[in-house]
Design a protein around this motif. Structure first.
Motif, PDB file in Angstrom:
ATOM      1  N   ASP A   1       0.799  -1.218   0.000  1.00 28.73           N
ATOM      2  CA  ASP A   1       0.000   0.000   0.000  1.00 28.73           C
ATOM      3  C   ASP A   1       0.839   1.279   0.000  1.00 28.73           C
ATOM      4  O   ASP A   1       0.295   2.376  -0.018  1.00 28.73           O
ATOM      5  N   LYS A   2       2.174   1.147  -0.020  1.00 29.88           N
ATOM      6  CA  LYS A   2       3.053   2.312  -0.124  1.00 29.88           C
ATOM      7  C   LYS A   2       3.544   2.515  -1.558  1.00 29.88           C
ATOM      8  O   LYS A   2       4.328   3.423  -1.821  1.00 29.88           O
ATOM      9  N   SER A   3       3.107   1.659  -2.482  1.00 31.58           N
ATOM     10  CA  SER A   3       3.579   1.714  -3.870  1.00 31.58           C
ATOM     11  C   SER A   3       2.407   1.809  -4.828  1.00 31.58           C
ATOM     12  O   SER A   3       1.311   1.338  -4.536  1.00 31.58           O
ATOM     13  N   CYS A   4       2.667   2.389  -6.000  1.00 30.95           N
ATOM     14  CA  CYS A   4       1.666   2.424  -7.058  1.00 30.95           C
ATOM     15  C   CYS A   4       2.362   2.292  -8.418  1.00 30.95           C
ATOM     16  O   CYS A   4       3.560   2.562  -8.545  1.00 30.95           O
ATOM     17  N   VAL A   5       1.595   1.872  -9.422  1.00 28.84           N
ATOM     18  CA  VAL A   5       2.127   1.618 -10.761  1.00 28.84           C
ATOM     19  C   VAL A   5       1.299   2.355 -11.805  1.00 28.84           C
ATOM     20  O   VAL A   5       0.122   2.647 -11.590  1.00 28.84           O
ATOM     21  N   TRP A   6       1.943   2.641 -12.948  1.00 32.63           N
ATOM     22  CA  TRP A   6       1.266   3.263 -14.078  1.00 32.63           C
ATOM     23  C   TRP A   6       2.116   3.088 -15.333  1.00 32.63           C
ATOM     24  O   TRP A   6       3.303   2.833 -15.261  1.00 32.63           O
ATOM     25  N   HIS A   7       1.459   3.235 -16.486  1.00 29.03           N
ATOM     26  CA  HIS A   7       2.135   3.217 -17.786  1.00 29.03           C
ATOM     27  C   HIS A   7       2.365   4.655 -18.222  1.00 29.03           C
ATOM     28  O   HIS A   7       1.523   5.528 -17.981  1.00 29.03           O
ATOM     29  N   ALA A   8       3.495   4.909 -18.883  1.00 31.82           N
ATOM     30  CA  ALA A   8       3.777   6.258 -19.365  1.00 31.82           C
ATOM     31  C   ALA A   8       4.710   6.193 -20.568  1.00 31.82           C
ATOM     32  O   ALA A   8       5.523   5.274 -20.693  1.00 31.82           O
ATOM     33  N   ALA A   9       4.592   7.176 -21.449  1.00 30.87           N
ATOM     34  CA  ALA A   9       5.546   7.365 -22.533  1.00 30.87           C
ATOM     35  C   ALA A   9       6.646   8.254 -21.970  1.00 30.87           C
ATOM     36  O   ALA A   9       6.546   9.475 -21.978  1.00 30.87           O
ATOM     37  N   ASP A  10       7.691   7.635 -21.458  1.00 32.59           N
ATOM     38  CA  ASP A  10       8.728   8.326 -20.695  1.00 32.59           C
ATOM     39  C   ASP A  10       9.851   8.807 -21.602  1.00 32.59           C
ATOM     40  O   ASP A  10      10.236   8.129 -22.554  1.00 32.59           O
ATOM     41  N   PHE A  11      10.400   9.981 -21.277  1.00 34.20           N
ATOM     42  CA  PHE A  11      11.467  10.594 -22.072  1.00 34.20           C
ATOM     43  C   PHE A  11      12.716  10.842 -21.231  1.00 34.20           C
ATOM     44  O   PHE A  11      13.522  11.692 -21.539  1.00 34.20           O
ATOM     45  N   SER A  12      12.918  10.101 -20.163  1.00 34.51           N
ATOM     46  CA  SER A  12      14.040  10.358 -19.261  1.00 34.51           C
ATOM     47  C   SER A  12      15.382   9.946 -19.842  1.00 34.51           C
ATOM     48  O   SER A  12      16.416  10.479 -19.451  1.00 34.51           O
ATOM     49  N   ASP A  13      15.404   8.995 -20.773  1.00 32.18           N
ATOM     50  CA  ASP A  13      16.660   8.539 -21.378  1.00 32.18           C
ATOM     51  C   ASP A  13      16.894   9.181 -22.742  1.00 32.18           C
ATOM     52  O   ASP A  13      17.559   8.613 -23.597  1.00 32.18           O
ATOM     53  N   SER A  14      16.319  10.347 -22.983  1.00 32.11           N
ATOM     54  CA  SER A  14      16.446  11.107 -24.234  1.00 32.11           C
ATOM     55  C   SER A  14      15.847  10.386 -25.436  1.00 32.11           C
ATOM     56  O   SER A  14      16.188  10.687 -26.569  1.00 32.11           O
ATOM     57  N   GLU A  15      14.991   9.436 -25.196  1.00 32.88           N
ATOM     58  CA  GLU A  15      14.198   8.817 -26.258  1.00 32.88           C
ATOM     59  C   GLU A  15      12.869   8.400 -25.660  1.00 32.88           C
ATOM     60  O   GLU A  15      12.779   8.008 -24.495  1.00 32.88           O
ATOM     61  N   LEU A  16      11.819   8.517 -26.448  1.00 32.63           N
ATOM     62  CA  LEU A  16      10.471   8.229 -25.970  1.00 32.63           C
ATOM     63  C   LEU A  16      10.260   6.712 -25.926  1.00 32.63           C
ATOM     64  O   LEU A  16      10.392   6.032 -26.941  1.00 32.63           O
ATOM     65  N   LYS A  17       9.977   6.179 -24.729  1.00 32.89           N
ATOM     66  CA  LYS A  17       9.755   4.746 -24.552  1.00 32.89           C
ATOM     67  C   LYS A  17       8.525   4.537 -23.679  1.00 32.89           C
ATOM     68  O   LYS A  17       8.323   5.266 -22.709  1.00 32.89           O
ATOM     69  N   ASP A  18       7.735   3.538 -24.049  1.00 36.81           N
ATOM     70  CA  ASP A  18       6.595   3.167 -23.210  1.00 36.81           C
ATOM     71  C   ASP A  18       7.127   2.348 -22.036  1.00 36.81           C
ATOM     72  O   ASP A  18       7.788   1.328 -22.232  1.00 36.81           O
ATOM     73  N   GLU A  19       6.878   2.818 -20.826  1.00 37.83           N
ATOM     74  CA  GLU A  19       7.422   2.181 -19.623  1.00 37.83           C
ATOM     75  C   GLU A  19       6.301   1.858 -18.649  1.00 37.83           C
ATOM     76  O   GLU A  19       5.305   2.581 -18.555  1.00 37.83           O
ATOM     77  N   LEU A  20       6.481   0.767 -17.913  1.00 35.63           N
ATOM     78  CA  LEU A  20       5.658   0.463 -16.758  1.00 35.63           C
ATOM     79  C   LEU A  20       6.475   0.876 -15.545  1.00 35.63           C
ATOM     80  O   LEU A  20       7.560   0.349 -15.311  1.00 35.63           O
ATOM     81  N   LEU A  21       5.992   1.877 -14.818  1.00 37.59           N
ATOM     82  CA  LEU A  21       6.730   2.451 -13.698  1.00 37.59           C
ATOM     83  C   LEU A  21       6.052   2.108 -12.375  1.00 37.59           C
ATOM     84  O   LEU A  21       4.830   2.008 -12.302  1.00 37.59           O
ATOM     85  N   CYS A  22       6.874   1.955 -11.351  1.00 35.66           N
ATOM     86  CA  CYS A  22       6.396   1.712  -9.994  1.00 35.66           C
ATOM     87  C   CYS A  22       7.132   2.676  -9.074  1.00 35.66           C
ATOM     88  O   CYS A  22       8.351   2.793  -9.155  1.00 35.66           O
ATOM     89  N   ILE A  23       6.392   3.339  -8.216  1.00 35.40           N
ATOM     90  CA  ILE A  23       7.004   4.280  -7.286  1.00 35.40           C
ATOM     91  C   ILE A  23       6.640   3.860  -5.868  1.00 35.40           C
ATOM     92  O   ILE A  23       5.509   3.449  -5.612  1.00 35.40           O
ATOM     93  N   ARG A  24       7.637   3.907  -4.961  1.00 34.54           N
ATOM     94  CA  ARG A  24       7.417   3.516  -3.567  1.00 34.54           C
ATOM     95  C   ARG A  24       7.729   4.704  -2.657  1.00 34.54           C
ATOM     96  O   ARG A  24       8.772   5.324  -2.784  1.00 34.54           O
ATOM     97  N   PHE A  25       6.808   4.982  -1.762  1.00 36.74           N
ATOM     98  CA  PHE A  25       6.943   6.094  -0.826  1.00 36.74           C
ATOM     99  C   PHE A  25       7.241   5.565   0.573  1.00 36.74           C
ATOM    100  O   PHE A  25       7.051   4.395   0.857  1.00 36.74           O
ATOM    101  N   ALA A  26       7.659   6.456   1.450  1.00 38.79           N
ATOM    102  CA  ALA A  26       7.975   6.080   2.831  1.00 38.79           C
ATOM    103  C   ALA A  26       6.711   5.843   3.648  1.00 38.79           C
ATOM    104  O   ALA A  26       6.745   5.116   4.632  1.00 38.79           O
ATOM    105  N   SER A  27       5.586   6.451   3.232  1.00 40.78           N
ATOM    106  CA  SER A  27       4.358   6.297   4.013  1.00 40.78           C
ATOM    107  C   SER A  27       3.161   6.056   3.095  1.00 40.78           C
ATOM    108  O   SER A  27       3.180   6.402   1.911  1.00 40.78           O
ATOM    109  N   VAL A  28       2.134   5.483   3.659  1.00 40.28           N
ATOM    110  CA  VAL A  28       0.893   5.227   2.930  1.00 40.28           C
ATOM    111  C   VAL A  28       0.245   6.553   2.548  1.00 40.28           C
ATOM    112  O   VAL A  28      -0.312   6.691   1.450  1.00 40.28           O
ATOM    113  N   ASN A  29       0.320   7.543   3.445  1.00 32.38           N
ATOM    114  CA  ASN A  29      -0.286   8.854   3.172  1.00 32.38           C
ATOM    115  C   ASN A  29       0.314   9.504   1.930  1.00 32.38           C
ATOM    116  O   ASN A  29      -0.413  10.069   1.114  1.00 32.38           O
TER     117      ASN A  29
END
Length: 169
Positions: A116-144
């Motif tokens: 419950d501290k993590s969430c996922v989403w799809h995005a067309a990410d440009f962080s590596d200087s090229e557009l790529k469809d990525e499945l990303l997961c982000i984890r936080f220190a708290s549920v809030n």
């Protein structure tokens, strides 16, 4: 015990030397003089809607596993002129971009199964200087923080949908 015993240190001389050391002020000139420079991040024309600390992962299809992208500050930014939103995340120490993508009406964030501290989403990410469809997961220190992130992204995605409908009308 004799006062002039060579094996015993002279306490008065040690105390006097310590006091003298306290008053010595050495001035050391810098070897290189550095001029301050203006750092351009690309975020100057944007307002931060959200700014949280987190750890980002991306799913590697080849290895069929999650790979760490970086830990740092994730920001949801709104451009002052176009009113469009994007998500940017930079690593803490190096400030390298590890996520950079638009938040559109199709952006959908879900809670990661089993955490419950993590969430996922799809995005067309440009962080590596090229557009790529990525499945990303982000984890936080708290549920809030995770819930705050999910709610803010969903609200922004819905507002983008409303704006597109208004422009079409």
């Amino acid at each position: 015990m004799a006062a002039n015993d060579p094996e015993q240190p002279d306490v008065d001389n040690i105390a006097a030397a310590a006091v003298e050391d306290e008053y010595i002020r050495a001035l050391v000139a810098p070897i290189v003089h550095l001029e301050p420079i203006a750092v351009i991040t690309g975020e100057e024309n944007e307002d931060a809607i959200l700014d949280l600390k987190a750890k980002l992962h991306r799913f590697d299809n080849d290895g069929n596993q999650w790979k760490e992208r970086g830990a740092g500050s994730v920001k949801l930014l709104q451009h002052k002129d176009t009113k469009k939103f994007r998500l940017v995340m930079r690593q803490s120490k190096t400030l390298k971009i590890c996520a950079n993508h638009s938040v559109t009406k199709s952006t959908s964030v879900q809670e990661h199964t089993g955490n419950d501290k993590s969430c996922v989403w799809h995005a067309a990410d440009f962080s590596d200087s090229e557009l790529k469809d990525e499945l990303l997961c982000i984890r936080f220190a708290s549920v809030n923080n995770c819930q705050k992130f999910m709610k803010t992204v969903q609200d922004v995605a819905e507002s983008q949908q409303d704006e597109e409908e208004n422009e079409a009308a």
